[in-house]
Write a protein that holds these residues in place. Sequence first.
Motif: not given
Length: 180
Positions: A16-35
């Motif tokens: 139905v839906h995928i959500n991309r979330v970003a966590k900002v860390v020292k080296g840049g952004r870490r992406f995670g996904f919620a489905a």
Amino acid sequence: MREERERDGEFTDKLVHINRVAKVVKGGRRFGFAALVVVGDQKGRVGFGHGKAREVPEAIRKATDAAKRSMIRVPLREGRTLHHDVSGRWGAGKVLLRAAPAGTGIIAGGPMRAVFETLGVHDVVAKSLGTSNPYNMVRATFEALKTEDSPRSVAARRGMKVSTLQSRRRDTLADAAAEG
């Protein structure tokens, strides 16, 4: 955005839906996904699940597993529509589900359409009021479907025969038509 697959010939799952979330860390952004996934057997059983992971396929797998664990049974009239009109609410999400005559089809918005297709409903008219958030729309739809009752279960609860219950309903409808 939606995806459909057949697994084991038993369940159909729809993304139905995928959500991309970003966590900002020292080296840049870490992406995670919620489905958000809806699973059903197209014969009156349906469930939804939510999964989170770093990769999309892993999030979908987790959501599908959660959906299979949370399945509910919904009584259908003639295996194609609801027995009566129901409404459901979850947070700001409000939905109105109405039974429809044969040939109407599924008249519903995205997330609700996924629920009805996996449930096996062929004729229904649905309206989403309030939020368009897919999570709340799906949850509100499930709250509405949980209140759905078949004439058989109502008759059993009242200690009556189904035919008596339905004949009373016909008499009431005839009286209302004569008055109005």
